[in-house]
Design an enzyme around this catalytic site. Structure first.
Site, mmCIF file in Angstrom:
data_model
loop_
_atom_site.group_PDB
_atom_site.id
_atom_site.type_symbol
_atom_site.label_atom_id
_atom_site.label_comp_id
_atom_site.label_asym_id
_atom_site.label_seq_id
_atom_site.Cartn_x
_atom_site.Cartn_y
_atom_site.Cartn_z
ATOM 1 N N ASP A 97 -1.611 -10.252 -1.609
ATOM 2 C CA ASP A 97 -2.970 -10.457 -2.116
ATOM 3 C C ASP A 97 -3.789 -9.167 -2.077
ATOM 4 O O ASP A 97 -4.432 -8.798 -3.068
ATOM 5 C CB ASP A 97 -3.671 -11.553 -1.317
ATOM 6 C CG ASP A 97 -3.072 -12.927 -1.557
ATOM 7 O OD1 ASP A 97 -2.797 -13.246 -2.725
ATOM 8 O OD2 ASP A 97 -2.875 -13.671 -0.589
ATOM 9 N N SER A 98 -3.780 -8.478 -0.947
ATOM 10 C CA SER A 98 -4.555 -7.240 -0.862
ATOM 11 C C SER A 98 -3.924 -6.138 -1.696
ATOM 12 O O SER A 98 -4.631 -5.260 -2.205
ATOM 13 C CB SER A 98 -4.710 -6.797 0.596
ATOM 14 O OG SER A 98 -3.461 -6.587 1.217
ATOM 15 N N CYS A 154 -2.067 -13.287 14.421
ATOM 16 C CA CYS A 154 -1.353 -12.018 14.341
ATOM 17 C C CYS A 154 -0.942 -11.458 15.690
ATOM 18 O O CYS A 154 0.047 -10.724 15.779
ATOM 19 C CB CYS A 154 -2.181 -10.992 13.575
ATOM 20 S SG CYS A 154 -3.716 -10.505 14.401
ATOM 21 N N CYS A 177 -12.108 -12.722 13.695
ATOM 22 C CA CYS A 177 -11.709 -11.408 13.184
ATOM 23 C C CYS A 177 -12.506 -11.083 11.925
ATOM 24 O O CYS A 177 -12.993 -9.958 11.756
ATOM 25 C CB CYS A 177 -10.210 -11.376 12.898
ATOM 26 S SG CYS A 177 -9.609 -9.779 12.299
ATOM 27 N N GLY A 184 -1.058 -5.325 3.971
ATOM 28 C CA GLY A 184 0.390 -5.266 3.808
ATOM 29 C C GLY A 184 0.934 -6.493 3.109
ATOM 30 O O GLY A 184 2.142 -6.635 2.926
ATOM 31 N N ALA A 186 -9.321 -3.235 2.013
ATOM 32 C CA ALA A 186 -8.619 -3.579 3.244
ATOM 33 C C ALA A 186 -7.236 -4.084 2.867
ATOM 34 O O ALA A 186 -7.094 -5.180 2.324
ATOM 35 C CB ALA A 186 -9.389 -4.643 4.016
ATOM 36 N N MET A 187 -6.204 -3.270 3.135
ATOM 37 C CA MET A 187 -4.840 -3.599 2.741
ATOM 38 C C MET A 187 -4.055 -4.041 3.968
ATOM 39 O O MET A 187 -3.738 -3.244 4.848
ATOM 40 C CB MET A 187 -4.187 -2.392 2.064
ATOM 41 C CG MET A 187 -4.914 -1.941 0.800
ATOM 42 S SD MET A 187 -4.142 -0.532 -0.034
ATOM 43 C CE MET A 187 -2.617 -1.307 -0.643
ATOM 44 N N GLY A 224 -8.266 -9.110 0.032
ATOM 45 C CA GLY A 224 -7.422 -9.978 -0.771
ATOM 46 C C GLY A 224 -7.692 -11.456 -0.573
ATOM 47 O O GLY A 224 -6.830 -12.287 -0.893
#
Length: 350
Positions: A12-13, A191, A96, A9, A6-7, A120
């Site tokens: 960390d990821s 977010c 989430c 952006g 799961a990226m 991440g």
């Protein structure tokens, strides 16, 4: 091992994906499109999706965007609005994780034939057989609190590659690889709430605000607020001062009665909190009556030793020493009293 990363952006990821590639795994990146409205904060902006895609290109891995906006709205945004209408203080990032990342995304990862889902997060999973969720190596960036709802079924299918690293090590690793996210600031905000509109602006279009009286413990009116739905238990901003000049804190919010009760710092302290049975989750075995634990009521809150009592209402945490109030709707993570890095469970404050 086939791993879906799961990226978001963020750095960390990005490094989580890079580490897995370096370890020789078959890695695919996925970015979630969660919020259909405008966003300039958190991890849902168009720029974040572009950063994730560009990092995937740098690493030479496939990258996909999964649209989960309907699920996100139903399970995160709508409950967030409804909670405020009831005078509760929700944690949308935890919801989430609970309903989107480690439910819908994890299910999709399984369906697509991946062996693991990686994120991440700064946390660790240890153990053979019975797994333990532990704090990340970087105390200041530890995210075990926001993952405290995970159980054995989830922990056996996820990996947290940066959990053993400090944040400075993560950034240094990204810089060595020339990743575009190496110096990117961490996301700090919810977010789906823009930095200009803020919480009030976001909620104003979605629920009606009501003025309320501010009263003290004797029932005397000592002030007023324009929107009771925006007041949080424990809040001191906007609550003024008592006759002794000391700051006042919110000790209760009653939306139907249009009343906010305030008190001194001492009057706001609590000795116990109830976690309703329906909200409880356990990493492995549940705690029993008379057991002890260490409670944490925010992402980086001070750990509070407590005793466990099971009642018809759920689990009651009786603190060893008075604590600042826990707002209804907030997640309380429970850690092992002997092994304080290990999460044992979590619940949502009544």
């Amino acid at each position: 091992m086939r791993v879906l990363v799961a990226m978001s952006g963020g750095v960390d990821s990005s490094v989580a994906a890079a580490l897995l590639v370096e370890q020789g795994h078959d890695v695919v990146g996925a970015t979630l499109k969660l919020w259909g409205g405008q966003s300039d904060s958190g991890c849902c902006s168009v720029a974040d999706v572009d950063d994730a895609r560009r990092v995937a290109q740098q690493l030479g891995i496939e990258h996909h965007v999964f649209n989960l906006t309907e699920e996100f709205d139903a399970h995160v945004v709508t409950p967030y609005v409804e909670a405020h209408a009831q005078g509760r203080t929700p944690n949308p990032c935890i919801e989430c994780n609970r309903t989107i990342k480690f439910d819908r995304l994890l299910e999709r990862s399984d369906r697509l034939g991946f062996d693991r889902l990686a994120t991440g997060h700064h946390a660790r999973v240890t153990g053979d057989g019975s797994l333990r969720l532990r704090r990340g190596a970087d105390v200041d960036k530890d995210q075990s609190y926001v993952l405290s709802m995970l159980g054995q079924a989830e922990l056996g299918r996820v990996v947290f590659p940066v959990g053993t690293m400090t944040k400075s090590d993560v950034r240094a690793h990204a810089a060595r690889l020339g990743l575009r996210t190496a110096g990117k600031p961490d996301s700090q905000d919810v977010c789906f709430i823009g930095s200009v509109e803020g919480r009030q602006g976001f909620l104003a279009d979605k629920l009606a605000f009501h003025p309320a009286a501010v009263t003290n413990g004797r029932g005397e009116t000592v002030g007023a607020v324009e929107a009771v739905e925006l007041v949080t238990v424990g809040q001191r901003r906007g609550m003024g001062h008592g006759t002794d000049g000391a700051r006042r804190y919110v000790v209760a919010v009653d939306v139907p009665a249009r009343r906010v009760t305030v008190g001194s710092a001492a009057e706001a302290l609590i000795s116990a909190v109830v976690l309703p049975a329906a909200t409880l989750t356990w990493v492995d075995q549940p705690l029993h009556d008379g057991d002890r634990a260490v409670a944490q009521v925010s992402a980086h809150g001070r750990p509070a030793p407590c005793a466990i009592a099971h009642t018809a209402a759920g689990v009651v945490l009786r603190f060893d020493a008075p604590q600042r109030p826990v707002a209804p709707g907030q997640t309380v993570a429970l850690y092992d009293v002997v092994d304080p890095d290990a999460v044992v469970g979590a619940g949502i404050a009544a």
